[in-house]
Design an enzyme around this catalytic site. Sequence first.
Site, PDB file in Angstrom:
ATOM      1  N   GLU A  37     -34.964  42.351  28.861  1.00  0.00           N
ATOM      2  CA  GLU A  37     -34.821  42.680  30.271  1.00  0.00           C
ATOM      3  C   GLU A  37     -34.312  44.116  30.328  1.00  0.00           C
ATOM      4  O   GLU A  37     -33.340  44.452  29.656  1.00  0.00           O
ATOM      5  CB  GLU A  37     -33.810  41.752  30.968  1.00  0.00           C
ATOM      6  CG  GLU A  37     -33.765  42.035  32.463  1.00  0.00           C
ATOM      7  CD  GLU A  37     -32.626  41.329  33.203  1.00  0.00           C
ATOM      8  OE1 GLU A  37     -31.736  40.766  32.544  1.00  0.00           O
ATOM      9  OE2 GLU A  37     -32.642  41.369  34.442  1.00  0.00           O
ATOM     10  N   ARG A 264     -27.590  33.578  18.231  1.00  0.00           N
ATOM     11  CA  ARG A 264     -27.307  34.984  18.465  1.00  0.00           C
ATOM     12  C   ARG A 264     -26.487  35.569  17.335  1.00  0.00           C
ATOM     13  O   ARG A 264     -25.768  34.857  16.649  1.00  0.00           O
ATOM     14  CB  ARG A 264     -26.372  35.108  19.676  1.00  0.00           C
ATOM     15  CG  ARG A 264     -26.978  34.940  20.996  1.00  0.00           C
ATOM     16  CD  ARG A 264     -25.838  34.879  22.016  1.00  0.00           C
ATOM     17  NE  ARG A 264     -26.381  34.905  23.355  1.00  0.00           N
ATOM     18  CZ  ARG A 264     -26.720  36.028  23.977  1.00  0.00           C
ATOM     19  NH1 ARG A 264     -26.498  37.188  23.400  1.00  0.00           N
ATOM     20  NH2 ARG A 264     -27.256  35.989  25.167  1.00  0.00           N
ATOM     21  N   LYS A 274     -24.295  42.012  27.180  1.00  0.00           N
ATOM     22  CA  LYS A 274     -24.749  43.183  27.917  1.00  0.00           C
ATOM     23  C   LYS A 274     -23.824  43.476  29.085  1.00  0.00           C
ATOM     24  O   LYS A 274     -23.608  44.619  29.439  1.00  0.00           O
ATOM     25  CB  LYS A 274     -26.172  42.952  28.413  1.00  0.00           C
ATOM     26  CG  LYS A 274     -27.160  43.893  27.744  1.00  0.00           C
ATOM     27  CD  LYS A 274     -28.460  43.913  28.503  1.00  0.00           C
ATOM     28  CE  LYS A 274     -29.609  43.622  27.577  1.00  0.00           C
ATOM     29  NZ  LYS A 274     -30.889  43.564  28.290  1.00  0.00           N
TER      30      LYS A 274
END
Length: 566
Positions: A37, A264, A274
């Site tokens: 994104e 992750r 983020k």
Amino acid sequence: MTQEQKHKPTNFIRQIVEEDIKANKNGGRLVTRFPPEPNGYLHIGHAKSIVLNFGIAADYQGICNLRFDDTNPHKENIEYVEAIQDDVKWLGFDWDDRLYYASNYFEQLHDFAVELFKAGKAYVCDLNADEIRTYRGTLKEPGRDSPYRTRSVEENLDLFARMKAGEFGDGMKVVRAKIDMASANINLRDPTLYRIRHGVIHHQTGEAWCIYPMYDFTHPISDALEGITHSLCTLEFEDHRPLYDWILDNVSISCHPRQIEFSRLNLQYTVMSKRKLTELVSEGLVEGWDDPRMPTIAGLRRRGFTAASIREFCERIGVTKSDNLIEMGVLEDCIRTDLNIHAPRRMAVLHPLKVVITDYPEDKIEQLSMANHPQDGSMGKRQIPFSREIYIDRHDFEEVPPNKKFKRLIANGEVRLRGAYVIRCDEIIKDEKGEVIELHCSHDAATLGANPEGRKVKGVIHWVSAPHALEAEIRLCDRLFSHPTPDATKDGKDYKDHINPDSQRTLTNCYVEPDLAEVRVGVTYQFEREGYFCLDSVLNSHERLIFNRTVTLRDTWAKLEQEHNS
RNA sequence: UGGGGAAUCGUCUAACGGCAGGACAACGGCCUCUGACGCCGUCAAUCAAGGUUCGAAUCCUUGUUCCCCAGCCA
């Protein structure tokens, strides 16, 4: 490259891919994608995904697309779109002409939504966000049907068309899938598919749309439209897989990618979310996304890391489904191993102490030849000027040795100047406070490229010729946080409370050898006995040489000293 | 029993019923014109308890611990 080929990685995802290929599941095709994104810069956690997706494609004759998951114009921005492409390229991966945006599919997504309405599998809901939350129930209690759940196909179609046409304001209506409000999986309790967003300019579609599809609707369809065979994502989407599958099962696309989840990356002494990285930037806690202390690709690059070292790191840590917390030591070893092989050597004095070689002629200058790499002759040699006045590092001199293992310069002791002569400290000059400000030494003229006669000189220290040295500023980067898990401490503190106050120290009066006048951005050097350093790509100017320390050399001596002190 | 996941040296990871292996870290030594690099060596693990089996990290049962999920974020 040959290094990387040595250990071809294996992990559970590669095993699945191999089995699928063997079973001829997708006609032998293999297509993956990296779907960021564009709401921030890429970090090393993304590198793990990039290396996985592009790496698998490369190793099994497949392809990997780059696709921007740009369905939320509130958070996304063209600066990030560009930075992300730069970072993926810099990491060494190539998507050819397969650069896609989820927003490329807005028209098709819209049509698939119409299909769902027609099949009675979606509805327009007038509940507001709070009401939807209330109706959703809780983790342990089922939800209740929305009063709008039973709208007719015609009404839904009409309302959807009017949503699209901009008749309703933000939040007034959403599109929801009609699945099961009592599902134990909350993602299946009539998830939102579309929301209304007026007054934002999408970086790709401008103002063409005022309705934007949600991730859960967009992602499976984008994957399917691109013919993705294996859709790799992180663990938190595991609960979404039934929805991913539901969407594809209820829409007229034959392609049905297989979603596989992996854990992750978590790295000690940093944060990887983020949201938090964005905060560090926007609150000015760091210099920007490319601050050398940031775990971003851009930060690591500016810091002097090589792409190969990051790829190697991603392979070393492996891919599994278990939660993990990787030690900094792994990353550090990756960059040291790479740089030890590839970095040209130079000399730089970080804490200068002047040394006068009293028996060396005042006007004499020798050009000494020194290898750019002690183990790699192909890297060539360079000339280093030697003269009567030089600088050495303060830490390389002690009037009285702290212990018997100390092998640097001491009063009346000898030490080798790297690539030059053995010198002896004859006299120590101090200021009124008793601080050592200068050393007077004599040199053994027979020790240039030769061992001294009849004695062993153990220590070797680095130096630069005082009249020839270039002044430089050196920024010592250290871990950004002083706690291994800054965002998960049990003391009630925020991750920002754990920022390491010494994460960025700047040394202003450093001297580097004159050859470094030629440095270019993008090359990391080893400053012998100090560490790896590169020119800062942002702050550097014609007037000032500014270096960042990528990583120190391993320092067993410092470790010894620490033990003695404690 | 709300649902979904995960548990192997300090850390990461391998094993797919048949010798628990590797990497990083740590420690010791050798080498050295970088206290680097390199080389040699040492330490060190199957979450627990039962069961199946000639044989279990792996299969079964029962527990325990940890992670994720109630955005009109992704």
